[in-house]
Design a protein around this motif. Structure first.
Motif, PDB file in Angstrom:
ATOM      1  N   PRO A  10     -13.762  54.386  -8.752  1.00  0.00           N
ATOM      2  CA  PRO A  10     -12.354  54.701  -8.484  1.00  0.00           C
ATOM      3  C   PRO A  10     -11.959  56.108  -8.926  1.00  0.00           C
ATOM      4  O   PRO A  10     -10.802  56.369  -9.208  1.00  0.00           O
ATOM      5  N   THR A  13     -14.367  61.177  -7.253  1.00  0.00           N
ATOM      6  CA  THR A  13     -14.812  60.870  -5.907  1.00  0.00           C
ATOM      7  C   THR A  13     -15.788  61.950  -5.437  1.00  0.00           C
ATOM      8  O   THR A  13     -15.911  63.005  -6.069  1.00  0.00           O
ATOM      9  N   THR A 139      -5.626  51.518 -11.001  1.00  0.00           N
ATOM     10  CA  THR A 139      -7.069  51.668 -10.832  1.00  0.00           C
ATOM     11  C   THR A 139      -7.842  50.453 -11.315  1.00  0.00           C
ATOM     12  O   THR A 139      -9.009  50.279 -10.981  1.00  0.00           O
ATOM     13  N   GLY A 142      -6.491  47.534  -8.119  1.00  0.00           N
ATOM     14  CA  GLY A 142      -6.403  47.847  -6.697  1.00  0.00           C
ATOM     15  C   GLY A 142      -5.105  47.396  -6.067  1.00  0.00           C
ATOM     16  O   GLY A 142      -5.015  47.262  -4.849  1.00  0.00           O
ATOM     17  N   CYS A 167      -4.085  57.500  -8.753  1.00  0.00           N
ATOM     18  CA  CYS A 167      -5.019  56.915  -7.789  1.00  0.00           C
ATOM     19  C   CYS A 167      -4.381  56.756  -6.408  1.00  0.00           C
ATOM     20  O   CYS A 167      -4.803  55.919  -5.617  1.00  0.00           O
ATOM     21  N   LEU A 303      -8.789  52.127  -3.502  1.00  0.00           N
ATOM     22  CA  LEU A 303      -9.874  51.407  -4.171  1.00  0.00           C
ATOM     23  C   LEU A 303      -9.619  49.918  -4.091  1.00  0.00           C
ATOM     24  O   LEU A 303      -8.486  49.479  -3.848  1.00  0.00           O
ATOM     25  N   ARG A 341     -15.480  47.384  -9.002  1.00  0.00           N
ATOM     26  CA  ARG A 341     -14.458  48.198  -8.345  1.00  0.00           C
ATOM     27  C   ARG A 341     -15.136  49.277  -7.511  1.00  0.00           C
ATOM     28  O   ARG A 341     -16.061  49.937  -7.985  1.00  0.00           O
ATOM     29  N   GLY A 343     -14.354  52.616  -5.015  1.00  0.00           N
ATOM     30  CA  GLY A 343     -13.400  53.588  -4.510  1.00  0.00           C
ATOM     31  C   GLY A 343     -13.679  53.899  -3.055  1.00  0.00           C
ATOM     32  O   GLY A 343     -14.834  53.987  -2.635  1.00  0.00           O
TER      33      GLY A 343
END
Length: 387
Positions: A10, A13, A139, A142, A167, A303, A341, A343
């Motif tokens: 997340p 990137t 984060t 989601g 996020c 995410l 999790r 992203g």
């Protein structure tokens, strides 16, 4: 991309080559007019991103520093702050504000769900809140906050609306001049970081202050900070050749390039791409028997927190993925070991996610689970390409 791994956590990137190239450019002096021109351009692009008629501050630090900057410049010790939390990172405002003597009260959603406007109205009816914080996308879960509903509820009380966009920024609309049912009902502060949907390496915190938030700082004789006092940074943001504290020159290069790429894609197109990407990934992972924590109507485009099929070993699964070049994150708090999790934001490409789905499917098969890889990939492509 020259990246050797698919970094699908997340945040940070994946970073595009053009941004790496900007980051590795020769370092200039921080008061060099050539650098000041680059810095000023990045600030102007940031103002366009938030569509603010106030000020944007870009400084060395993380999203947490941006949170602190947003709070101490708007809420004084002894004043009341309401924290609307949809998970672990919404909760972070609580100890942060308490350190500065702010009276904190909270509305905490069950993980995977949203705070309703009715619950918020009931809490705000107690009165006396100077500001309300809302995390646009948490984060940890989601979950995406419904700011269309929450902003009018907050603003009709006269409180400031502070949005944590860490996020969400550059993947969801955060227009500070947009009105929500009344000319005065607007977002007052947006804070974010460089490393998520903007697609730049970690290292910068950004905070945008609207006119009412700037007025709140002006009404305070002092704040509980020096580096984080926006009055110390304001001359630099207006004229970057001026000095308060040394800016991270190479990170500003990277940020400027990242913001140019965001604006070149176009905000509406970027928002639609992220929305499609989130829906496509969640739907594709369902083919593997993996269940998103958040229902689709409250799920974020950036995410997803994905619950494992019964019995799957979290550490083994993520380790196997990492050995094949796909890096995802573990879940937090009570979900640790029960979910992961992933992203799906920033500048990551369709090809990356198709490859990631294939590797996830292969890994599940290796661990003794059924996984129809072709069906998952087709599901992803069908939704993503329909935009």
């Amino acid at each position: 991309m020259r990246n050797k791994e698919m970094l699908l956590v997340p945040g940070p990137t994946p970073v595009m080559d053009e941004i790496y190239d900007a980051l590795s450019s020769e370092t200039m002096g921080h008061t060099d007019p050539r650098f000041a021109k680059i810095f000023k351009n990045s600030l102007n692009l940031s103002k366009q991103l938030f569509n603010t008629d106030g000020e944007v501050f870009v400084i060395a630090g993380s999203g947490t520093l941006a949170m602190e900057m947003a709070i101490i410049n708007t809420v004084a010790p002894g004043e009341k702050l309401l924290v609307v939390s949809h998970g672990y990172f919404g909760d972070r405002f609580i100890p942060l504000a308490k350190v500065f003597g702010i009276k904190v009260e909270t509305l905490q959603a069950e993980w995977g769900q949203q705070i309703s406007k009715e619950l918020l109205e009931e809490k705000l009816a107690e009165g006396g809140f100077k500001a309300v914080t809302v995390t646009h996308v948490d984060t940890s879960t989601g979950v995406m906050a419904n700011i269309e509903e929450l902003i009018p509820v907050v603003k009709k009380t006269g409180a400031l609306f502070i949005l944590d966009g860490v996020c969400a920024t550059a993947a969801l609309e955060e227009d500070m001049q947009k009105t929500y049912g009344h000319p005065d009902y607007k977002i007052d502060v947006v804070l974010t970081g460089s490393q998520k949907a903007i697609g730049v390496p970690p290292g910068l915190g950004m905070v945008a202050f609207g006119p009412k938030a700037l007025a709140a700082r002006e009404a305070m004789s002092s704040v509980m900070g020096y580096y984080t006092d926006i009055k110390n940074w304001l001359p630099v943001m207006n004229d970057p050749v001026k000095y308060f504290a040394t800016p991270p020159v190479n990170m500003i290069y990277a940020f400027n390039k990242g913001m140019e790429m965001v604006m070149a894609e176009g905000l509406e197109k970027r928002y639609c791409r992220h929305s499609a990407l989130g829906r496509a990934m969640r739907s594709a992972l369902k083919v593997y028997g993996m269940k998103p924590l958040a229902m689709e109507e409250v799920a974020a485009p950036t995410l997803s927190c994905i619950i494992y099929p019964e019995g799957l070993n979290d550490a083994e699964f993520r380790s196997k993925l990492a050995s094949k070049g796909v890096v995802v994150a573990g879940a937090l708090a009570a979900l640790a070991g029960k979910a992961f999790r992933i992203g799906h934001m920033g500048n990551a490409t369709e090809e990356m996610f198709v490859k990631a789905l294939q590797i996830i499917g292969e890994t599940l098969q290796e661990m003794g689970y059924e996984a129809n890889i072709d069906a998952a990939v087709d599901e992803f492509k069908g939704i993503y390409r329909s935009v």
